[in-house]
Design a protein around this motif. Sequence first.
Motif, short mmCIF file in Angstrom:
data_model
loop_
_atom_site.label_atom_id
_atom_site.label_comp_id
_atom_site.label_asym_id
_atom_site.label_seq_id
_atom_site.Cartn_x
_atom_site.Cartn_y
_atom_site.Cartn_z
N ASP A 50 100.37 35.51 -40.89
CA ASP A 50 99.11 35.62 -41.62
C ASP A 50 99.29 36.59 -42.79
O ASP A 50 98.72 37.67 -42.82
CB ASP A 50 98.00 36.10 -40.68
N HIS A 53 96.05 37.69 -44.73
CA HIS A 53 95.01 38.29 -43.89
C HIS A 53 93.71 37.47 -43.90
O HIS A 53 92.62 38.01 -44.03
CB HIS A 53 94.74 39.74 -44.30
N GLY A 55 93.43 35.12 -41.35
CA GLY A 55 93.42 34.63 -39.97
C GLY A 55 94.55 33.64 -39.74
O GLY A 55 94.93 32.89 -40.64
N THR A 56 95.09 33.66 -38.53
CA THR A 56 96.23 32.78 -38.24
C THR A 56 95.83 31.31 -38.27
O THR A 56 96.61 30.47 -38.70
CB THR A 56 96.85 33.13 -36.87
#
Length: 136
Positions: A50, A53, A55-56
């Motif tokens: 990620d 940033h 979210g995966t």
Amino acid sequence: MKLMTSKYAEPSVSIALLLLRVVAGSSMLMNHGLKKLSNFNAILSKGFADPFHIGTKASLSLTIFAEVFCAGLLIIGLLTRLASLPLIIAMVVALFFAHGGQLFGEGESAGLFLTMFIVIFLMGPGKFSLDKKIGK
């Protein structure tokens, strides 16, 4: 076609671009994109990079978009330069974030794909493409 000349002919360049688009796009689609798409939940449970940033799940979704949809556009030569941009970004992230910039190690595949997608971005689709047929 003379093999020992340093001059190039436009049909040869367009055939080379067609081969590059089809090979790079189909390799990305079949070997990476479809595997990520079919194993989406398993990849999420293992953890996915990620770097932005967001979210995966969003990172994996954007990667799948690039590796499936954009790779498909490259294969047929539609919106070629635009489609190559998400693939370039994905390969930069793969090479420098996931593989630590190891161009001659684990990141070799990402580096090769990155190079191919940059060449496609710079050269365009060639005359054997839908972009050429519709005048883009």
